[in-house]
Design a protein around this motif. Structure first.
Motif, PDB file in Angstrom:
ATOM      1  N   UNK A 202      34.214  39.934  37.684  1.00 42.28           N
ATOM      2  CA  UNK A 202      34.657  38.543  37.761  1.00 42.28           C
ATOM      3  C   UNK A 202      34.698  38.012  39.176  1.00 42.28           C
ATOM      4  N   UNK A 203      35.219  38.806  40.099  1.00 43.96           N
ATOM      5  CA  UNK A 203      35.296  38.357  41.495  1.00 43.96           C
ATOM      6  C   UNK A 203      33.915  38.214  42.104  1.00 43.96           C
ATOM      7  N   UNK A 204      33.005  39.122  41.769  1.00 41.65           N
ATOM      8  CA  UNK A 204      31.661  39.018  42.315  1.00 41.65           C
ATOM      9  C   UNK A 204      30.951  37.774  41.801  1.00 41.65           C
ATOM     10  N   UNK A 205      31.081  37.512  40.515  1.00 44.26           N
ATOM     11  CA  UNK A 205      30.462  36.322  39.936  1.00 44.26           C
ATOM     12  C   UNK A 205      31.053  35.048  40.536  1.00 44.26           C
ATOM     13  N   UNK A 206      32.367  35.041  40.748  1.00 42.52           N
ATOM     14  CA  UNK A 206      33.040  33.890  41.333  1.00 42.52           C
ATOM     15  C   UNK A 206      32.577  33.665  42.770  1.00 42.52           C
ATOM     16  N   UNK A 207      32.462  34.716  43.555  1.00 40.83           N
ATOM     17  CA  UNK A 207      32.000  34.600  44.937  1.00 40.83           C
ATOM     18  C   UNK A 207      30.546  34.140  45.008  1.00 40.83           C
TER      19      UNK A 207
END
Length: 225
Positions: A202-207
């Protein structure tokens, strides 16, 4: 006689084109599009009225809007289902809403950014791995009483296990393992992650989304100068 035959031929040809067009549309593979969302700040939470007031930039303008939280509204936080009381004023969240009547809106999805990108931005399938073939990038998942055969992307890191990202051919999914599949299409996965790795994904996709958004913004600003 010739005119009648010509008219019949034209009619048959038109019907054939219509049928072919319908078959082509039916055969066209379905691809899931990402859910549109807005990054907003929570201004006020009214538990008595079951509403949340948010402020953010919507379609280029700063907007403050009060949204009703209904039984069908999907709220999530930290990777889990949440209630309105789990959120706080001043918190930044991603939200998507729908109109219920003129001038009134209800929450459709509401979550912190990593959770939204892991579970809500695309349809997901939660179940247990039946089998996985890294050679063909095919995973079979049992969910909702059915077996779903899905193909993983051939490029990039698409499998997230034990808190780490892996390419599909390097992944090792074991039978019985509980996973969440992020769907790109009914028969195609965008990513697969276990319970320990949802935040990494999730954090990678958000970044990545933020970087793309900023790049587009810089490009627009450069064109306007």
């Amino acid at each position: 006689m010739f005119r009648r035959m010509w008219a019949v031929g034209m009619l048959v040809g038109l019907m054939a084109c219509l049928v072919f067009g319908q078959e082509t549309r039916q055969e066209r593979p379905k691809t899931y599009r990402p859910v549109l969302h807005s990054l907003v700040t929570i201004v006020k939470i009214d538990a008595a009225k079951n509403t949340i007031t948010v402020k953010g930039v919507y379609r280029g303008q700063e907007v403050e809007r009060t949204l009703l939280v209904q039984s069908e509204s999907k709220l999530m936080k930290d990777g889990k289902d949440a209630k309105l009381a789990d959120f706080k004023e001043g918190e930044q969240v991603l939200v998507t809403w729908r109109s219920i009547r003129r001038g009134e809106y209800a929450v459709r999805f509401l979550a912190d950014p990593p959770t939204f990108f892991a579970f809500l931005r695309y349809p997901t399938l939660k179940g247990k791995v039946k089998s996985f073939d890294p050679a063909t990038l095919t995973i079979v998942v049992e969910a909702e009483g059915k077996e779903h055969k899905l193909t993983l992307p051939g490029r990039g890191e698409c499998c997230f296990a034990q808190g780490k990202a892996h390419r599909g051919k390097a992944a090792v999914w074991k039978g019985g393992e509980e996973v969440v599949v992020v769907l790109g299409a009914p028969d195609r996965a965008r990513a697969v992650f276990d319970s320990a790795s949802w935040k990494v994904y999730g954090e990678r996709e958000w970044q990545d989304y933020q970087r793309r958004t900023q790049a587009r913004q810089r490009q627009r600003e450069g064109q306007q100068q």
